[in-house]
Design an enzyme around this catalytic site. Structure first.
Site, PDB file in Angstrom:
ATOM      1  N   SER A  59       0.816  -1.206   0.000  1.00  0.00           N
ATOM      2  CA  SER A  59       0.000   0.000   0.000  1.00  0.00           C
ATOM      3  C   SER A  59       0.855   1.264   0.000  1.00  0.00           C
ATOM      4  CB  SER A  59      -0.907   0.016   1.228  1.00  0.00           C
ATOM      5  OG  SER A  59      -1.657  -1.167   1.293  1.00  0.00           O
TER       6      SER A  59
HETATM    7  N1  SAH Z   1      -0.808  -4.481   3.748  1.00  0.00           N
HETATM    8  C1  SAH Z   1      -0.243  -5.131   2.596  1.00  0.00           C
HETATM    9  C2  SAH Z   1      -1.256  -5.089   1.468  1.00  0.00           C
HETATM   10  C3  SAH Z   1      -1.101  -6.201   0.537  1.00  0.00           C
HETATM   11  S1  SAH Z   1      -2.336  -6.260  -0.727  1.00  0.00           S
HETATM   12  C4  SAH Z   1       1.027  -4.429   2.168  1.00  0.00           C
HETATM   13  O1  SAH Z   1       1.084  -3.198   2.305  1.00  0.00           O
HETATM   14  O2  SAH Z   1       1.942  -5.073   1.680  1.00  0.00           O
HETATM   15  C5  SAH Z   1      -3.610  -7.197   0.057  1.00  0.00           C
HETATM   16  C6  SAH Z   1      -3.242  -8.592   0.470  1.00  0.00           C
HETATM   17  O3  SAH Z   1      -4.428  -9.215   0.949  1.00  0.00           O
HETATM   18  C7  SAH Z   1      -2.722  -9.460  -0.658  1.00  0.00           C
HETATM   19  O4  SAH Z   1      -1.464  -9.966  -0.294  1.00  0.00           O
HETATM   20  C8  SAH Z   1      -3.777 -10.578  -0.779  1.00  0.00           C
HETATM   21  O5  SAH Z   1      -3.220 -11.827  -1.110  1.00  0.00           O
HETATM   22  C9  SAH Z   1      -4.381 -10.594   0.614  1.00  0.00           C
HETATM   23  N2  SAH Z   1      -5.741 -11.116   0.700  1.00  0.00           N
HETATM   24  C10 SAH Z   1      -6.757 -10.970  -0.186  1.00  0.00           C
HETATM   25  N3  SAH Z   1      -7.873 -11.548   0.274  1.00  0.00           N
HETATM   26  C11 SAH Z   1      -7.562 -12.074   1.498  1.00  0.00           C
HETATM   27  C12 SAH Z   1      -8.311 -12.809   2.482  1.00  0.00           C
HETATM   28  N4  SAH Z   1      -9.599 -13.106   2.323  1.00  0.00           N
HETATM   29  N5  SAH Z   1      -7.660 -13.186   3.614  1.00  0.00           N
HETATM   30  C13 SAH Z   1      -6.355 -12.895   3.808  1.00  0.00           C
HETATM   31  N6  SAH Z   1      -5.603 -12.197   2.911  1.00  0.00           N
HETATM   32  C14 SAH Z   1      -6.200 -11.804   1.774  1.00  0.00           C
END
Ligand code: SAH
Length: 221
Positions: free
Chosen positions: A74
């Site tokens: 993010s």
């Molecule tokens: N906070 C992280 C954001 C990553 S993007 C950062 O800044 O790096 C969002 C993430 O949520 C992805 O890695 C995706 O695989 C995960 N994701 C999507 N749906 C999900 C779910 N139902 N449960 C757990 N993780 C999930």
């Protein structure tokens, strides 16, 4: 010419530190983030280590970056702002849904008592864990799977942060919040609204729409 030349050499830790302090000044303090502990955590944590090697120099830019598997780390401002809205404290527990790169997890680990973080993609969870272990964080529990059901519907938290977007608000999430707790989540289609959900001490739930954001979709089994 100079610019081109200096771009071609490797950045030192000091170069990264300077880029990080600029990022905090311009994107975090320069906007509306006020919580000194959030600001200090963003000044300390080496965000460039959470992105792929060939993207380290962009790690402090004002946007999200790809981290593989179609997912993104993010934007720094969004990480700081979402964290501030949770009103972090060293005696609170927090659930993070979407470990991703682990950067947001590190920010939470500095400001909360303990973190349960859930990631759908096993490989992302593993690499985040290796990095966060190496950085010395000992208050994080890692889970692989769907954060809407893990680590168990009866386990309640003081704060919940969701970093992937469902189309509509999953009501069951509010049930996993302790009285007085706060939950922050993007809700919607390709552009989402960031929603702040607060539970009062008696258990009543209220919603406040903050600002538009763009997160990857929340997946489900
Ligand atoms: N906070 C992280 C954001 C990553 S993007 C950062 O800044 O790096 C969002 C993430 O949520 C992805 O890695 C995706 O695989 C995960 N994701 C999507 N749906 C999900 C779910 N139902 N449960 C757990 N993780 C999930």
């Amino acid at each position: 010419m100079m610019g081109l030349f200096s771009k071609s050499k490797d950045w030192t830790d000091e170069d990264f530190r300077r880029a990080r302090l600029n990022m905090v000044n311009n994107q975090i303090v320069g906007r509306d983030v006020k919580n000194p502990e959030v600001i200090e955590a963003m000044e300390r944590i080496p965000r460039h280590l959470f992105v792929e090697e060939n993207q380290r120099r962009e790690a402090y830019d004002d946007n999200p970056l790809p981290i593989g598997y179609g997912q993104t780390i993010s934007q720094p401002y969004v990480v700081a702002s979402m964290t501030e809205h949770l009103i972090p404290s060293k005696d609170k527990t927090v659930l993070e849904i979407g470990t991703g790169s682990g950067y947001q997890t590190a920010v939470l680990a500095e400001l909360f008592a303990c973190i349960d973080t859930v990631e759908f993609v096993e490989q992302l969870s593993k690499s985040a864990r290796i990095l966060l272990d190496r950085m010395g964080y000992t208050n994080i529990t890692y889970h692989v799977g769907d954060g809407l059901v893990i680590p168990g519907p009866d386990i309640k938290f003081d704060a919940i942060i969701v970093t992937a977007a469902p189309e509509t608000f999953p009501q069951t999430l509010a049930e996993r919040l302790n009285p007085g707790g706060r939950l922050i989540i993007p809700v919607g289609g390709s552009v989402q609204d960031l929603e702040l959900v607060s539970k009062d001490p008696k258990g009543g739930v209220s919603f406040k729409t903050l600002y538009p954001v763009r997160f990857v979709p929340l997946r489900s089994d």
